[in-house]
Structures are given as C-alpha cells and as structure tokens.
Motif scaffolding. Structure first.
Motif, PDB file in Angstrom:
ATOM      1  N   PRO A 204       0.828  -1.195   0.000  1.00 43.74           N
ATOM      2  CA  PRO A 204       0.000   0.000   0.000  1.00 43.74           C
ATOM      3  C   PRO A 204       0.864   1.246   0.000  1.00 43.74           C
ATOM      4  N   SER A 205       0.468   2.226  -0.787  1.00 46.39           N
ATOM      5  CA  SER A 205       1.290   3.419  -0.902  1.00 46.39           C
ATOM      6  C   SER A 205       1.268   4.257   0.365  1.00 46.39           C
ATOM      7  N   GLU A 206       0.274   4.075   1.259  1.00 50.86           N
ATOM      8  CA  GLU A 206       0.238   4.861   2.479  1.00 50.86           C
ATOM      9  C   GLU A 206       1.144   4.294   3.562  1.00 50.86           C
ATOM     10  N   MET A 207       1.770   3.166   3.308  1.00 56.91           N
ATOM     11  CA  MET A 207       2.652   2.530   4.278  1.00 56.91           C
ATOM     12  C   MET A 207       3.916   3.367   4.432  1.00 56.91           C
ATOM     13  N   ALA A 208       4.330   3.611   5.659  1.00 55.22           N
ATOM     14  CA  ALA A 208       5.544   4.367   5.914  1.00 55.22           C
ATOM     15  C   ALA A 208       6.761   3.514   5.586  1.00 55.22           C
ATOM     16  N   PHE A 209       7.842   4.171   5.197  1.00 62.87           N
ATOM     17  CA  PHE A 209       9.071   3.458   4.841  1.00 62.87           C
ATOM     18  C   PHE A 209       9.527   2.551   5.975  1.00 62.87           C
ATOM     19  N   ASP A 210       9.475   3.058   7.203  1.00 68.12           N
ATOM     20  CA  ASP A 210       9.920   2.264   8.349  1.00 68.12           C
ATOM     21  C   ASP A 210       9.053   1.038   8.587  1.00 68.12           C
ATOM     22  N   ASP A 211       7.818   1.051   8.087  1.00 67.24           N
ATOM     23  CA  ASP A 211       6.919  -0.082   8.285  1.00 67.24           C
ATOM     24  C   ASP A 211       7.128  -1.191   7.265  1.00 67.24           C
ATOM     25  N   LEU A 212       7.920  -0.936   6.231  1.00 64.26           N
ATOM     26  CA  LEU A 212       8.062  -1.915   5.171  1.00 64.26           C
ATOM     27  C   LEU A 212       8.783  -3.182   5.628  1.00 64.26           C
ATOM     28  N   LEU A 213       9.781  -3.045   6.484  1.00 61.75           N
ATOM     29  CA  LEU A 213      10.480  -4.210   6.998  1.00 61.75           C
ATOM     30  C   LEU A 213      10.993  -3.858   8.397  1.00 61.75           C
ATOM     31  N   PRO A 214      10.088  -3.813   9.397  1.00 59.31           N
ATOM     32  CA  PRO A 214      10.508  -3.425  10.743  1.00 59.31           C
ATOM     33  C   PRO A 214      11.495  -4.433  11.318  1.00 59.31           C
ATOM     34  N   GLU A 215      12.413  -3.915  12.122  1.00 60.34           N
ATOM     35  CA  GLU A 215      13.429  -4.772  12.734  1.00 60.34           C
ATOM     36  C   GLU A 215      12.808  -5.910  13.533  1.00 60.34           C
ATOM     37  N   GLU A 216      11.673  -5.630  14.204  1.00 58.84           N
ATOM     38  CA  GLU A 216      11.028  -6.689  14.991  1.00 58.84           C
ATOM     39  C   GLU A 216      10.608  -7.854  14.103  1.00 58.84           C
ATOM     40  N   ALA A 217      10.119  -7.543  12.902  1.00 59.19           N
ATOM     41  CA  ALA A 217       9.684  -8.605  11.994  1.00 59.19           C
ATOM     42  C   ALA A 217      10.878  -9.436  11.538  1.00 59.19           C
ATOM     43  N   VAL A 218      11.996  -8.781  11.315  1.00 57.05           N
ATOM     44  CA  VAL A 218      13.190  -9.505  10.897  1.00 57.05           C
ATOM     45  C   VAL A 218      13.640 -10.432  12.018  1.00 57.05           C
ATOM     46  N   ARG A 219      13.681  -9.899  13.248  1.00 56.65           N
ATOM     47  CA  ARG A 219      14.099 -10.733  14.388  1.00 56.65           C
ATOM     48  C   ARG A 219      13.143 -11.891  14.592  1.00 56.65           C
ATOM     49  N   ASP A 220      11.830 -11.613  14.556  1.00 58.26           N
ATOM     50  CA  ASP A 220      10.841 -12.677  14.753  1.00 58.26           C
ATOM     51  C   ASP A 220      10.950 -13.726  13.658  1.00 58.26           C
ATOM     52  N   ALA A 221      11.100 -13.280  12.431  1.00 59.22           N
ATOM     53  CA  ALA A 221      11.200 -14.217  11.319  1.00 59.22           C
ATOM     54  C   ALA A 221      12.484 -15.033  11.419  1.00 59.22           C
ATOM     55  N   ALA A 222      13.565 -14.379  11.846  1.00 58.00           N
ATOM     56  CA  ALA A 222      14.830 -15.095  11.983  1.00 58.00           C
ATOM     57  C   ALA A 222      14.690 -16.224  12.987  1.00 58.00           C
ATOM     58  N   HIS A 223      13.929 -15.990  14.034  1.00 57.39           N
ATOM     59  CA  HIS A 223      13.712 -17.049  15.019  1.00 57.39           C
ATOM     60  C   HIS A 223      12.798 -18.133  14.469  1.00 57.39           C
ATOM     61  N   GLY A 224      12.091 -17.816  13.408  1.00 53.84           N
ATOM     62  CA  GLY A 224      11.211 -18.800  12.785  1.00 53.84           C
ATOM     63  C   GLY A 224      11.929 -19.612  11.715  1.00 53.84           C
ATOM     64  N   GLY A 225      13.247 -19.570  11.697  1.00 53.25           N
ATOM     65  CA  GLY A 225      14.001 -20.370  10.753  1.00 53.25           C
ATOM     66  C   GLY A 225      14.197 -19.724   9.399  1.00 53.25           C
ATOM     67  N   MET A 226      14.010 -18.429   9.305  1.00 53.95           N
ATOM     68  CA  MET A 226      14.119 -17.742   8.012  1.00 53.95           C
ATOM     69  C   MET A 226      15.485 -17.104   7.790  1.00 53.95           C
ATOM     70  N   ASP A 227      16.445 -17.352   8.676  1.00 48.97           N
ATOM     71  CA  ASP A 227      17.782 -16.770   8.508  1.00 48.97           C
ATOM     72  C   ASP A 227      18.328 -17.025   7.107  1.00 48.97           C
ATOM     73  N   ASP A 228      18.139 -18.244   6.629  1.00 46.95           N
ATOM     74  CA  ASP A 228      18.685 -18.622   5.333  1.00 46.95           C
ATOM     75  C   ASP A 228      18.105 -17.764   4.209  1.00 46.95           C
ATOM     76  N   VAL A 229      16.798 -17.538   4.232  1.00 43.92           N
ATOM     77  CA  VAL A 229      16.153 -16.725   3.185  1.00 43.92           C
ATOM     78  C   VAL A 229      16.560 -15.269   3.324  1.00 43.92           C
ATOM     79  N   TYR A 230      16.532 -14.742   4.545  1.00 42.35           N
ATOM     80  CA  TYR A 230      16.803 -13.325   4.754  1.00 42.35           C
ATOM     81  C   TYR A 230      18.262 -12.944   4.527  1.00 42.35           C
ATOM     82  N   SER A 231      19.126 -13.898   4.388  1.00 37.96           N
ATOM     83  CA  SER A 231      20.526 -13.587   4.132  1.00 37.96           C
ATOM     84  C   SER A 231      20.899 -13.760   2.659  1.00 37.96           C
TER      85      SER A 231
END
Length: 166
Positions: free
Chosen positions: A2-29
């Motif tokens: 959505p175009s109204e989404m703020a830049f900081d909301d596109l990939l918040p650090e919390e989502a990266v950390r949570d996803a990394a704990h969900g086994g997504m380290d391989d994809v996110y790297s």
C-alpha cells in the motif's frame, strides 16, 4: 504494498528478528531475496513520493529515455531501459494516452513508430523530478554519503555483469 505505508513499516526490525527465530535466517541472508525486497521498497517509496504526479517507475524511466533520445522507436527505448518489448509497448500506449509522448511513423519505414516527448511530458518530468530525488534519498536513507556511492557502484557492477552475461 500500500502506498500509504511508511518506509519504516516496510520491513521493521522486529519482523526480521521474529522471522529469523522462525528459521528464516537462510532466506533473509540471500542476495536474491534482499534485492527483491529492495525492489519492492523502491517501488513503494517511488509511489508515495510521486503520488501526485500519476506516474509509475516504469513510465518515468521510459519517459526519460524518450526525452533523452528523441526519434528512437520503442524497441530501442526498451533496450535502453531494460524492459521487454511487450512491457514497453504497454507503457508507450499509456504515455501516449496521457499526452506525454507522440508517436509518428518513421519516414524511412512507415511500419516503425518513432517517439518524441510532448510538452506535457517534459513538464511532467520537470515537476516530478524533486519527488523522484526524494524517493532516491529515502531508499538510501540508512546509508551515509560514502556508503551510498559504494552501494550504487556495487549494484551497477552486478547489473552490468549480468547484462553482459546474456
């Protein structure tokens, strides 16, 4: 996105950390995933900054190419901006429909249409350029000036190498 989404909301650090704990380290790297995400972010930021100008990133690139290369046909413009022929055809139809470019038969080969930016198209580029610059700055906001230059150098090198491999 959505175009109204703020830049900081596109990939918040919390989502990266949570996803990394969900086994997504391989994809996110993986560079491919990060490049795809960066492209999504770039399009969203461009849309936010240029919302009042009714232009997409593809249309902007094509319009600049036509402005800077008057008299070329769509096939040559497609090569300049790295679009496939069918995509550029649709983009040119939209630009012509908006009165931003003019298409005329090539006097040497009437089957080929040559392109020229219209006054309206030139004005649009002039008025939207500050928004385009803001979008570029927002995309690279996390980087300082030296990092921005280095990042741009590196991605240009990757693109050039891949273009030459084709």
């Amino acid at each position: 996105m959505p175009s109204e989404m703020a830049f900081d909301d596109l990939l918040p650090e919390e989502a990266v950390r949570d996803a990394a704990h969900g086994g997504m380290d391989d994809v996110y790297s993986k560079p491919g995933h990060l490049i795809r995400r960066l492209q999504q972010i770039a399009v969203a930021v461009f849309a936010q900054e240029c919302a009042g100008h009714d232009i997409t990133p593809l249309q902007y690139a094509a319009l600049v190419a036509v402005r800077d290369n008057p008299g070329l046909d769509a096939t040559r413009i497609a090569a300049l901006v790295a679009f496939d022929r069918s995509t550029i055809g649709n983009v040119m139809e939209r630009l012509e429909g908006k009165g931003l470019i003019e298409r005329r038969a090539n006097p040497d080969d009437r089957r080929v249409k040559i392109l020229k930016i219209s006054r309206r198209g030139a004005r649009l580029l002039e008025t939207c350029e500050p928004a385009v610059v803001r979008a570029q700055e927002r995309m690279l906001d996390p980087l300082n000036a030296d990092e921005r230059r280095a990042f741009t150098t590196y991605i240009r090198r990757v693109v050039a190498r891949q273009d030459n491999a084709r």
